[in-house]
Design a protein around this motif. Structure first.
Motif, PDB file in Angstrom:
ATOM      1  N   VAL A   1       0.829  -1.116   0.028  1.00 52.42           N
ATOM      2  CA  VAL A   1       0.015   0.062  -0.090  1.00 52.42           C
ATOM      3  C   VAL A   1       0.811   1.013   0.022  1.00 52.42           C
ATOM      4  O   VAL A   1       1.896   1.257   0.857  1.00 52.42           O
ATOM      5  CB  VAL A   1      -0.970  -0.107   1.253  1.00 52.42           C
ATOM      6  N   TYR A   2       0.796   1.952  -0.869  1.00 50.59           N
ATOM      7  CA  TYR A   2       1.516   3.266  -1.084  1.00 50.59           C
ATOM      8  C   TYR A   2       0.909   4.534  -0.753  1.00 50.59           C
ATOM      9  O   TYR A   2       1.467   5.731  -0.148  1.00 50.59           O
ATOM     10  CB  TYR A   2       1.823   3.182  -2.573  1.00 50.59           C
TER      11      TYR A   2
ATOM     12  N   ILE B   1       3.020   8.009  -9.377  1.00 47.99           N
ATOM     13  CA  ILE B   1       1.598   7.762 -10.136  1.00 47.99           C
ATOM     14  C   ILE B   1       1.536   6.177 -10.284  1.00 47.99           C
ATOM     15  O   ILE B   1       0.481   5.460 -10.108  1.00 47.99           O
ATOM     16  CB  ILE B   1       1.461   8.445 -11.169  1.00 47.99           C
ATOM     17  N   ASN B   2       2.582   5.523 -11.081  1.00 49.01           N
ATOM     18  CA  ASN B   2       2.637   3.990 -11.510  1.00 49.01           C
ATOM     19  C   ASN B   2       2.416   3.330 -10.195  1.00 49.01           C
ATOM     20  O   ASN B   2       1.614   2.337 -10.327  1.00 49.01           O
ATOM     21  CB  ASN B   2       3.900   3.865 -12.176  1.00 49.01           C
ATOM     22  N   GLU B   3       3.264   3.941  -9.071  1.00 46.52           N
ATOM     23  CA  GLU B   3       2.859   2.841  -7.858  1.00 46.52           C
ATOM     24  C   GLU B   3       1.338   2.908  -7.656  1.00 46.52           C
ATOM     25  O   GLU B   3       0.753   2.020  -6.991  1.00 46.52           O
ATOM     26  CB  GLU B   3       3.888   3.530  -6.781  1.00 46.52           C
ATOM     27  N   LEU B   4       0.760   4.124  -7.404  1.00 46.28           N
ATOM     28  CA  LEU B   4      -0.556   4.213  -6.905  1.00 46.28           C
ATOM     29  C   LEU B   4      -1.404   3.581  -7.757  1.00 46.28           C
ATOM     30  O   LEU B   4      -2.573   2.757  -7.174  1.00 46.28           O
ATOM     31  CB  LEU B   4      -0.796   5.654  -6.929  1.00 46.28           C
ATOM     32  N   THR B   5      -1.282   3.704  -9.300  1.00 49.38           N
ATOM     33  CA  THR B   5      -2.327   2.843 -10.027  1.00 49.38           C
ATOM     34  C   THR B   5      -2.006   1.606  -9.982  1.00 49.38           C
ATOM     35  O   THR B   5      -3.177   0.726 -10.031  1.00 49.38           O
ATOM     36  CB  THR B   5      -2.240   3.306 -11.660  1.00 49.38           C
ATOM     37  N   SER B   6      -1.195   0.996  -9.608  1.00 51.88           N
ATOM     38  CA  SER B   6      -0.698  -0.377  -9.454  1.00 51.88           C
ATOM     39  C   SER B   6      -1.563  -0.756  -8.121  1.00 51.88           C
ATOM     40  O   SER B   6      -2.082  -1.921  -8.160  1.00 51.88           O
ATOM     41  CB  SER B   6       0.721  -0.937  -9.107  1.00 51.88           C
ATOM     42  N   GLU B   7      -1.431  -0.026  -7.095  1.00 51.08           N
ATOM     43  CA  GLU B   7      -2.268  -0.219  -5.959  1.00 51.08           C
ATOM     44  C   GLU B   7      -3.652  -0.395  -6.094  1.00 51.08           C
ATOM     45  O   GLU B   7      -4.352  -1.121  -5.650  1.00 51.08           O
ATOM     46  CB  GLU B   7      -1.970   0.796  -4.796  1.00 51.08           C
ATOM     47  N   ILE B   8      -4.079   0.735  -6.888  1.00 46.68           N
ATOM     48  CA  ILE B   8      -5.695   0.822  -7.148  1.00 46.68           C
ATOM     49  C   ILE B   8      -5.972  -0.584  -7.563  1.00 46.68           C
ATOM     50  O   ILE B   8      -7.051  -0.962  -7.415  1.00 46.68           O
ATOM     51  CB  ILE B   8      -5.757   2.099  -8.181  1.00 46.68           C
ATOM     52  N   TRP B   9      -5.000  -1.206  -8.505  1.00 48.18           N
ATOM     53  CA  TRP B   9      -5.820  -2.394  -9.376  1.00 48.18           C
ATOM     54  C   TRP B   9      -5.636  -3.413  -8.352  1.00 48.18           C
ATOM     55  O   TRP B   9      -6.610  -4.082  -8.499  1.00 48.18           O
ATOM     56  CB  TRP B   9      -4.710  -2.564 -10.571  1.00 48.18           C
TER      57      TRP B   9
ATOM     58  N   GLU C   1     -11.652   1.750  -0.882  1.00 54.73           N
ATOM     59  CA  GLU C   1     -10.158   2.099  -0.601  1.00 54.73           C
ATOM     60  C   GLU C   1      -9.690   2.475  -2.004  1.00 54.73           C
ATOM     61  O   GLU C   1      -8.859   3.415  -2.063  1.00 54.73           O
ATOM     62  CB  GLU C   1      -9.627   0.925  -0.002  1.00 54.73           C
ATOM     63  N   ALA C   2     -10.005   1.735  -3.135  1.00 52.57           N
ATOM     64  CA  ALA C   2      -9.562   1.900  -4.357  1.00 52.57           C
ATOM     65  C   ALA C   2     -10.037   3.372  -5.132  1.00 52.57           C
ATOM     66  O   ALA C   2      -9.299   4.263  -5.501  1.00 52.57           O
ATOM     67  CB  ALA C   2      -9.851   0.650  -5.339  1.00 52.57           C
TER      68      ALA C   2
END
Length: 264
Positions: A21-22, A35-43, A53-54
């Motif tokens: 979780v970022y 941003i890449n980290e966050l979009t990976s977390e969202i998925w 949470e997403a």
């Protein structure tokens, strides 16, 4: 492969296994890597159905992208595309009537779009090629089998998958190319019955398939038969993926023989 296969492949493509979780570690976003980290977390959050949470992480990311537009060097049209894609994904997560698959598709749109904006080499959307081509192959097969139900299911799958990939394509392709792809997909959707029964309309389907093939895979030598023409001409193809891999290996072996005379 059916709809489950699409979700599994996307999962492999975006490499989201066991992502930490970022969002809790960020109060602001400074660059594309975050941003890449966050979009990976969202998925990943969407995959385990933690939709609230997403949605929160999506909103956080979207707001920060707006604040650092100058740092990310987004054009106005790209900024609008980001805002719309993120907003659409948030809406999907908050809709209890949407299936898990549809919500994951919307999160995949976000992931592919961010990657396309961030990278100039081998974007993730390129890796969805086989899954984009599979509905065309299925439609052609069902025409021969006269299975209208399966044909319509494949056409619906094409629309769904193209919608998922389209935002990323809009970043990397010219408006003319996007317009041509849009026309192909729209043609298939609005002329289903005619494609099923009329040879001339079936030629339009083949042309659309060839253009998608050219987009997602390396340009072919014009002297060689089209991959799709080979697939369409051979009945009973169950796995287009295995067929394509075999075709590429055969082509590579032939090229190697030409480079090394006498090699067997």
């Amino acid at each position: 492969m059916k709809r489950v296969g699409w979700t599994v492949l996307i999962f492999c493509i975006v490499s989201l296994a066991a992502m930490p979780v970022y969002a809790s570690n960020h109060t602001t976003i400074k660059d594309w890597s975050e941003i890449n980290e966050l979009t990976s977390e969202i998925w990943e959050l969407g995959k385990i159905e933690r939709y609230n949470e997403a949605a929160d992480v999506l909103e956080f990311t979207s707001e920060n992208i707006t604040h650092i537009e100058d740092v990310l060097s987004l054009r106005p049209d790209q900024q609008r595309l980001v805002e719309y894609t993120f907003s659409d994904a948030i809406t999907s997560l908050q809709n209890p009537e949407w299936t898990k698959e549809k919500k994951l598709n919307k999160l995949t749109e976000v992931r592919l779009l961010v990657d396309a904006l961030q990278t100039n080499y081998e974007p993730l959307w390129k890796k969805t090629g086989l899954m984009m081509l599979e509905p065309f192959i299925t439609m052609e097969k069902e025409i021969g089998d006269q299975n209208s139900t399966a044909f319509h299911q494949a056409a619906n799958l094409l629309l769904e998958r193209y919608e998922t990939v389209r935002p990323a394509l809009m970043v990397d392709l010219s408006p003319d190319k996007i317009e041509k792809l849009d026309e192909h997909v729209s043609y298939v959707d609005t002329n289903r019955i005619k494609i099923l029964t009329d040879a001339e309309h079936q030629k339009h389907l083949e042309a659309a398939a060839a253009d998608f093939e050219a987009l997602f895979f390396a340009k072919k030598d014009n002297s060689e038969p089209s991959l799709f023409w080979l697939i369409f001409s051979i009945g009973g193809i169950i796995s287009s993926t295995l067929f394509y891999v075999g075709w590429r290996k055969y082509k590579g072996d032939k090229e190697e023989e030409l480079r090394v005379p006498g090699k067997r």
